[in-house]
Design an enzyme around this catalytic site. Structure first.
Site, PDB file in Angstrom:
ATOM      1  N   GLY A  44      -3.488   4.478  -0.547  1.00 37.87           N
ATOM      2  CA  GLY A  44      -2.648   5.558  -1.077  1.00 37.87           C
ATOM      3  C   GLY A  44      -2.051   6.416   0.020  1.00 37.87           C
ATOM      4  O   GLY A  44      -0.877   6.803  -0.038  1.00 37.87           O
ATOM      5  N   CYS A  45      -2.852   6.718   1.029  1.00 35.39           N
ATOM      6  CA  CYS A  45      -2.383   7.569   2.126  1.00 35.39           C
ATOM      7  C   CYS A  45      -1.337   6.849   2.973  1.00 35.39           C
ATOM      8  O   CYS A  45      -0.389   7.471   3.452  1.00 35.39           O
ATOM      9  CB  CYS A  45      -3.562   8.029   2.982  1.00 35.39           C
ATOM     10  SG  CYS A  45      -4.720   9.058   2.044  1.00 35.39           S
ATOM     11  N   THR A  46      -1.499   5.545   3.140  1.00 35.55           N
ATOM     12  CA  THR A  46      -0.518   4.762   3.882  1.00 35.55           C
ATOM     13  C   THR A  46       0.803   4.722   3.124  1.00 35.55           C
ATOM     14  O   THR A  46       1.877   4.923   3.709  1.00 35.55           O
ATOM     15  CB  THR A  46      -1.047   3.337   4.143  1.00 35.55           C
ATOM     16  OG1 THR A  46      -2.241   3.433   4.925  1.00 35.55           O
ATOM     17  CG2 THR A  46      -0.021   2.486   4.860  1.00 35.55           C
TER      18      THR A  46
END
Length: 155
Positions: A44-46
């Site tokens: 998700g952060c990527t």
């Protein structure tokens, strides 16, 4: 202490991936997208970081700087930036003091486990340093375009 829209955004100083100390007040005269995310290199952060990367020039055209904040150390931020060619600063909030200041360091649940961590959140700060918009418990899909549209329509 909780931040409120319409008020001055709390200033802070953190170490950035470039090794420099960066303060929110360094960007007076520019709008700032301050986004908090849980962890470098996670799916998700990527996705979120790459969405900000892909729209970076559009934010720049709006006199807007993007700053990402997570509890990861600077060395991990450097690897994340190199791997995904991120054109903006990532700030290391290892003791989560800034996350607490913005009230995004909270109890989370995942697979039945409870733990403290960053709740994905984005704050828009105008060129005068006022917090004008916040998104909490952000869902990554379409979030970056929503933030960009808000800036285009309101700043």
């Amino acid at each position: 202490m909780s931040v409120k829209t319409g008020e001055k955004a709390p200033d802070f100083t953190l170490e950035a991936n470039n090794g420099e100390k960066v303060s929110l007040s360094d960007f007076k005269g520019k709008h700032v997208v301050l986004y908090f995310y849980p962890k470098d290199m996670t799916p998700g952060c990527t996705t979120e970081a790459c969405d900000f990367r892909d729209h970076h020039s559009e934010f720049s055209d709006q006199n807007t700087v993007i700053l990402g904040v997570s509890p990861d150390p600077v060395d991990r931020h450097k690897k994340f930036i190199e791997k995904h060619d991120l054109p903006f600063l990532l700030l290391a909030d290892e003791d989560h003091k800034v996350a607490e200041l913005y009230d995004v360091w909270q109890m989370k649940k995942n697979f039945g486990k409870e733990y403290m961590g960053i709740v994905r959140s984005t704050f828009i700060i105008d060129k005068d340093g006022d917090l004008i918009k916040e998104w909490r418990k952000v869902r990554v899909k379409d979030h970056v375009t929503e933030a960009l549209e808000y800036i285009k329509e309101n700043l």
